[in-house]
Write a protein that holds these residues in place. Sequence first.
Motif, PDB file in Angstrom:
ATOM      1  N   UNK A 476       0.821  -1.203   0.000  1.00  0.00           N
ATOM      2  CA  UNK A 476       0.000   0.000   0.000  1.00  0.00           C
ATOM      3  C   UNK A 476       0.851   1.247   0.000  1.00  0.00           C
ATOM      4  N   UNK A 477       0.321   2.334  -0.567  1.00  0.00           N
ATOM      5  CA  UNK A 477       1.046   3.605  -0.556  1.00  0.00           C
ATOM      6  C   UNK A 477       1.885   3.814  -1.800  1.00  0.00           C
ATOM      7  N   UNK A 478       2.591   4.919  -1.810  1.00  0.00           N
ATOM      8  CA  UNK A 478       3.383   5.314  -2.972  1.00  0.00           C
ATOM      9  C   UNK A 478       4.745   4.634  -2.953  1.00  0.00           C
ATOM     10  N   UNK A 479       5.577   4.950  -3.974  1.00  0.00           N
ATOM     11  CA  UNK A 479       6.860   4.264  -4.137  1.00  0.00           C
ATOM     12  C   UNK A 479       7.993   5.280  -4.087  1.00  0.00           C
ATOM     13  N   UNK A 480       8.385   5.691  -2.892  1.00  0.00           N
ATOM     14  CA  UNK A 480       9.450   6.681  -2.730  1.00  0.00           C
ATOM     15  C   UNK A 480      10.797   5.965  -2.666  1.00  0.00           C
ATOM     16  N   UNK A 481      11.326   5.647  -3.847  1.00  0.00           N
ATOM     17  CA  UNK A 481      12.573   4.893  -3.929  1.00  0.00           C
ATOM     18  C   UNK A 481      13.779   5.731  -3.524  1.00  0.00           C
ATOM     19  N   UNK A 482      13.848   6.960  -4.011  1.00  0.00           N
ATOM     20  CA  UNK A 482      15.043   7.777  -3.748  1.00  0.00           C
ATOM     21  C   UNK A 482      15.280   8.024  -2.258  1.00  0.00           C
ATOM     22  N   UNK A 483      14.261   8.435  -1.483  1.00  0.00           N
ATOM     23  CA  UNK A 483      14.515   8.601  -0.049  1.00  0.00           C
ATOM     24  C   UNK A 483      15.008   7.320   0.614  1.00  0.00           C
ATOM     25  N   UNK A 484      14.508   6.166   0.172  1.00  0.00           N
ATOM     26  CA  UNK A 484      14.969   4.898   0.749  1.00  0.00           C
ATOM     27  C   UNK A 484      16.444   4.662   0.433  1.00  0.00           C
ATOM     28  N   UNK A 485      16.846   4.906  -0.803  1.00  0.00           N
ATOM     29  CA  UNK A 485      18.251   4.701  -1.175  1.00  0.00           C
ATOM     30  C   UNK A 485      19.155   5.690  -0.454  1.00  0.00           C
ATOM     31  N   UNK A 486      18.717   6.938  -0.324  1.00  0.00           N
ATOM     32  CA  UNK A 486      19.532   7.924   0.393  1.00  0.00           C
ATOM     33  C   UNK A 486      19.742   7.500   1.839  1.00  0.00           C
ATOM     34  N   UNK A 487      18.699   6.954   2.421  1.00  0.00           N
ATOM     35  CA  UNK A 487      18.815   6.541   3.820  1.00  0.00           C
ATOM     36  C   UNK A 487      19.791   5.379   3.964  1.00  0.00           C
ATOM     37  N   UNK A 488      19.805   4.483   2.995  1.00  0.00           N
ATOM     38  CA  UNK A 488      20.757   3.368   3.029  1.00  0.00           C
ATOM     39  C   UNK A 488      22.180   3.891   2.993  1.00  0.00           C
ATOM     40  N   UNK A 489      22.449   4.830   2.100  1.00  0.00           N
ATOM     41  CA  UNK A 489      23.812   5.339   1.969  1.00  0.00           C
ATOM     42  C   UNK A 489      24.209   6.236   3.137  1.00  0.00           C
ATOM     43  N   UNK A 490      23.246   6.702   3.904  1.00  0.00           N
ATOM     44  CA  UNK A 490      23.568   7.493   5.094  1.00  0.00           C
ATOM     45  C   UNK A 490      23.937   6.617   6.282  1.00  0.00           C
ATOM     46  N   UNK A 491      23.711   5.308   6.168  1.00  0.00           N
ATOM     47  CA  UNK A 491      24.038   4.399   7.257  1.00  0.00           C
ATOM     48  C   UNK A 491      25.561   4.281   7.406  1.00  0.00           C
ATOM     49  N   UNK A 492      26.088   4.448   8.631  1.00  0.00           N
ATOM     50  CA  UNK A 492      27.532   4.270   8.841  1.00  0.00           C
ATOM     51  C   UNK A 492      27.978   2.869   8.443  1.00  0.00           C
ATOM     52  N   UNK A 493      29.209   2.786   7.942  1.00  0.00           N
ATOM     53  CA  UNK A 493      29.725   1.523   7.435  1.00  0.00           C
ATOM     54  C   UNK A 493      31.113   1.256   8.003  1.00  0.00           C
TER      55      UNK A 493
END
Length: 779
Positions: A476-493
């Motif tokens: 359900x809901x929309x498909x906000x792919x870019x915010x999801x990818x940005x959040x992944x790359x903001x995760x410390x590694x």
Amino acid sequence: MRPSLWLDPLTALRALPQAAMHAVPNATVVAPLHAAVPGAVAHIARAARPAALAVQRAAWYSLLAGLVLLSPLARAQDGNDAPAAESPYFFVKGAQPGVDALPLKSTDVQVNISGVIADVVVTQRYKNEGAVPIEAKYLFPGSTRAAVNGMNVRVGERLITAQIREKRQAQVEYNAAKAEGKTAALLEQHRPNVFQMNVANILPGDDVQVELRYNELLVPTDGQYQFVYPTVVGPRYAGSHEPPRSPASPGALPPEGAAATLGRPGGGGAAPTETTSGQPLAHAQGFPAQPVLREGSASTSAFNLKVQLASPVGIQEIRSPSHAIDTQMDAGSAAQRASVRLAGNSSRGVSASNNRDFILDYRLAGSAIQSGVLLHKGDKENFFLAMVQPPKAVPVAAIAPRDYIFVVDISGSMHGFPLETAKALMRQLLGHLRASDTFNVLLFSGSNRFLSPHSVPATAANVNAAIRTIDEMGGGGSTELLPALRRVYAEPKNPDVARTVVVVTDGYVTVESEAFALMRKHLNQANVFAFGIGGSVNRQLMEGLARAGMGEPFVITRPDEAKAQAERFRRLIESPVMTSVKARFEGLDVYDVEPQALPDVLADRPVVVFGKWREPASGSATAPRLIVEGRAPQGGALGHVSQTVPIDTQANTSGNAALRSLWARHRIAALSDEESLTGGDAQRPAITQLGLDYSLLTPYTSFIAVDKVVRHPGGQNATANQPSPLPEGVGNLAVGGDASALGAAVGSTPEPQTWAAMLVVLAVLGAALARRRADRFTS
């Protein structure tokens, strides 16, 4: 999808006129208001004291302030973020009386595969069975690797050959021909795999045939060749281009407490604030409004497909996982020719066959790969294609631990079969992790949520907890792919641990170029594998994400394919076949080689190199040859490997004319990748010139065909937007669920900030009604 009608809270406060407040009947509102604020309004009404009224108003406005501060502003996309993508909408037949709303009567596809090159001719037949002249518009898909290099139009007995033009010039010529009353056809590219056909001045009773041609290179994987013909464009979600938001809307993502099931308290966390993917938002490509039929409605347009297959090596096996087919092969065990067509009497054959990708898989005798170099001698330029089989993968004894982040789409278009397949895939992927690995899962729709604040060890308990949470999700809901990818790359590694990002989605978004740019901007952080789920996924997104992230794409069209694809993923990540790959030529002068840098080989897939060449000097001491070298696992370490392929410049090159178009197509793809990374349209002149020089459809060039005969003076056309069926397995939720107006944009479940804005409006109404009620009792 976020409807543009929802206002941000401050706008809501300004936009609510006092007249509307006072127009609300008391009897219909006061009772619910008492229930919402127990006794408060009644107390003011009874006491009728100015001090109590002041306290009540202060309480209401405190509530307003709290809602405004706690809620991110929900804005419509700025007008500067052009060109804006339009929303898909449900088609309504009969909305225009007298107009043939379904002018596309049939699509016929003829495929000739010779060696590793497919030559495809697509014939679309349009007929106007209505009472008025029409302009037919049709959005349709193509192969992600197609080099579209020609178009013809037949009107009765007249044949019109299309010309390639700069895109804006083609639009000018088309509009002029339409206004003059001439039949004209315009073919444009919206994405490398999404095209639009416009045919103007189709008179009542007219039968118009539009024929387009393209070439495609077939690259084998694991010894298997595959030809794919997409039949339908899935409805695309036009992203808001806003920063990511958290927390998720109720019912769409796991509650905050779900994170604790992965062995750590808390969950979610603040979303990163990065607002761009390394390019101006204005570079985002728009997407046309797309009419679609409702779930379960079959297309009235006929679809037929035939494949002629010829191979210098015996054909061992032919099958289609998508459609029922009839196959005829040469007699004998080493058949080198085969004919394939859709089965006539099957629900998976001709009937309802154009709501999913047509997929044809075939193997050659002994799983042979046609390694070697193909040459073409042209009038002005010579072209080559090198396809070299890499060494077999050698298992590595000690594999370093990895960190995996799984990004899983649970939006409305994934509801049903795609999401259930994604769940089956996740059970397989998570089950293959080693205890020394770490992982996390990010579920996304209109917002996103990590299942744990940080990656956790891949223990049985953590894996089972993640699987249980994923199994509970509904689409359900929309498909906000870019915010999801940005959040992944903001995760410390951890710099000492390799990270792999796995994206699971149907890809029904319009932000491909922004996503690719984001991948390249963070290329040193992770490699990316993309799993496309569904009968007609956005293959451009899947392949582009994997290419930009130096990974591999996977497409799963049926639930029973999940296990095999998960196993293939496991094999790929355990050991690359060859790294630091380089190709060099000896005894042959080559130039304009594509790609300029070869990626690591992660699968049993050949190394492919395109380019141009000049005739070797007479009496050259060195025989022409190609050498591919790199590093591959050997005895638990990486060692140098090389392969040499001889080149015969005197071989027959008459059958390889398609290399000209294929080379130009790969050069255009490389320039487009660079453009998406840098933003703007810096590569527009180069891409345009390549399109004009090699007669190719590109983002900046189009095919235009104009009849010389004026057949409809005045040129007044009714527009018929030919609808597409929803892809197999995709439900009405992908288009919003309840939209019915022709041409109306479709919204979906409001996001959290939208609910907050609605609460603000209700609070304003409540405050006004409380004041009015109190005033009545004090007067």
